[in-house]
Design a protein around this motif. Sequence first.
Motif, mmCIF file in Angstrom:
data_model
loop_
_atom_site.group_PDB
_atom_site.id
_atom_site.type_symbol
_atom_site.label_atom_id
_atom_site.label_comp_id
_atom_site.label_asym_id
_atom_site.label_seq_id
_atom_site.Cartn_x
_atom_site.Cartn_y
_atom_site.Cartn_z
ATOM 1 N N GLU A 1 1.038 -0.849 -0.102
ATOM 2 C CA GLU A 1 -0.121 0.318 0.360
ATOM 3 C C GLU A 1 0.896 1.185 -0.414
ATOM 4 N N VAL A 2 0.649 2.199 -0.660
ATOM 5 C CA VAL A 2 1.419 3.418 -0.949
ATOM 6 C C VAL A 2 0.411 4.446 -0.906
ATOM 7 N N GLU A 3 0.373 5.198 -0.420
ATOM 8 C CA GLU A 3 -0.070 6.462 -0.373
ATOM 9 C C GLU A 3 0.385 7.923 -0.934
ATOM 10 N N ARG A 4 -0.282 8.138 -2.229
ATOM 11 C CA ARG A 4 0.008 9.225 -3.337
ATOM 12 C C ARG A 4 -1.635 10.813 -2.898
ATOM 13 N N PRO A 5 -1.614 12.083 -3.634
ATOM 14 C CA PRO A 5 -2.701 12.086 -3.925
ATOM 15 C C PRO A 5 -3.636 11.870 -4.988
ATOM 16 N N ASP A 6 -4.811 11.989 -5.067
ATOM 17 C CA ASP A 6 -5.599 11.210 -5.413
ATOM 18 C C ASP A 6 -6.211 11.956 -6.844
ATOM 19 N N SER A 7 -5.795 12.814 -7.307
ATOM 20 C CA SER A 7 -5.535 13.644 -8.555
ATOM 21 C C SER A 7 -4.473 14.157 -8.492
ATOM 22 N N VAL A 8 -3.602 14.575 -9.839
ATOM 23 C CA VAL A 8 -3.027 15.626 -10.571
ATOM 24 C C VAL A 8 -2.934 15.784 -11.795
ATOM 25 N N ASP B 1 2.630 14.461 -26.373
ATOM 26 C CA ASP B 1 1.948 13.289 -26.791
ATOM 27 C C ASP B 1 2.708 11.814 -27.689
ATOM 28 N N TYR B 2 2.062 11.752 -28.538
ATOM 29 C CA TYR B 2 2.827 10.533 -29.612
ATOM 30 C C TYR B 2 3.420 11.551 -30.317
ATOM 31 N N ASP B 3 2.376 12.111 -30.617
ATOM 32 C CA ASP B 3 2.756 12.989 -32.063
ATOM 33 C C ASP B 3 3.828 14.710 -31.692
ATOM 34 N N GLY B 4 4.266 14.495 -30.703
ATOM 35 C CA GLY B 4 4.913 15.934 -30.221
ATOM 36 C C GLY B 4 4.337 17.373 -29.211
ATOM 37 N N LYS B 5 3.142 16.769 -29.705
ATOM 38 C CA LYS B 5 2.268 17.862 -29.038
ATOM 39 C C LYS B 5 1.704 17.932 -27.269
ATOM 40 N N GLN B 6 1.968 19.363 -27.299
ATOM 41 C CA GLN B 6 2.051 19.415 -25.523
ATOM 42 C C GLN B 6 0.762 18.610 -25.155
ATOM 43 N N GLN B 7 0.812 18.350 -23.701
ATOM 44 C CA GLN B 7 -0.688 18.336 -24.036
ATOM 45 C C GLN B 7 -0.317 18.200 -21.916
ATOM 46 N N GLU B 8 -1.790 18.818 -21.644
ATOM 47 C CA GLU B 8 -1.885 18.710 -19.505
ATOM 48 C C GLU B 8 -2.908 17.695 -19.590
ATOM 49 N N THR B 9 -2.946 17.272 -18.723
ATOM 50 C CA THR B 9 -4.547 15.931 -18.491
ATOM 51 C C THR B 9 -4.405 15.909 -17.100
ATOM 52 N N MET B 10 -5.276 15.650 -16.090
ATOM 53 C CA MET B 10 -6.042 15.225 -15.070
ATOM 54 C C MET B 10 -6.161 14.257 -15.205
ATOM 55 N N PHE B 11 -5.333 14.076 -13.716
ATOM 56 C CA PHE B 11 -5.597 11.692 -13.706
ATOM 57 C C PHE B 11 -6.837 11.547 -12.028
ATOM 58 N N ASP B 12 -6.637 11.367 -12.497
ATOM 59 C CA ASP B 12 -7.386 10.571 -11.275
ATOM 60 C C ASP B 12 -7.672 9.178 -10.906
#
Length: 172
Positions: free
Chosen positions: A103-110, A116-127
């Motif tokens: 068990e590891v504790e980490r932030p719930d969302s980042v 990305d695969y095509d070299g385009k800058q992205q910003e994505t929320m992960f939950d």
Amino acid sequence: MAKLDIISVPDPLLKTNSTELGQVDNDLRRLMDDMLETMYDAPGIGLAAIQVGVPKRLLVMDTEGTEEEKKPLFLVNPEVIWESPEFNIYNEGCLSVPEHYAEVERPDSVKVRYLDYDGKQQETMFDGLAATCVQHEIDHLNGVVFIDYLSRLKRNMIIKKVAKATKSTTVL
């Protein structure tokens, strides 16, 4: 595409800080495709380039896909630019620490910025699980393995077990 070898603890390469990549080109896309095939074959939900012996800031993951419909993500030079104040605990495993979980504790969302695969800058929320996975893989790029969050005693015990199991399965 080709299946790559995944390195295991205590390989010192896993403690390496990976270097940033300049641009996404066909050679890098070939590596990403090979990493994705390796991850699916393992099977796993995430794989950092360092785990296949390439110390570059690159990871692949798929926490949402099914066997019929895969939904891979390719993250080049990923960096967490925001994390939630709420935390989650997941029972994590790792392709470089086979058959061991903790068990590891980490932030719930980042929020992560990456190319990305095509070299385009992205910003994505992960939950949830995706947030745990992306943080776990970014840790690899910084030379951190999930067992580094455990006590020294537990960590050393796991490393010895993995090293022994790896040694006994090596064919000369």
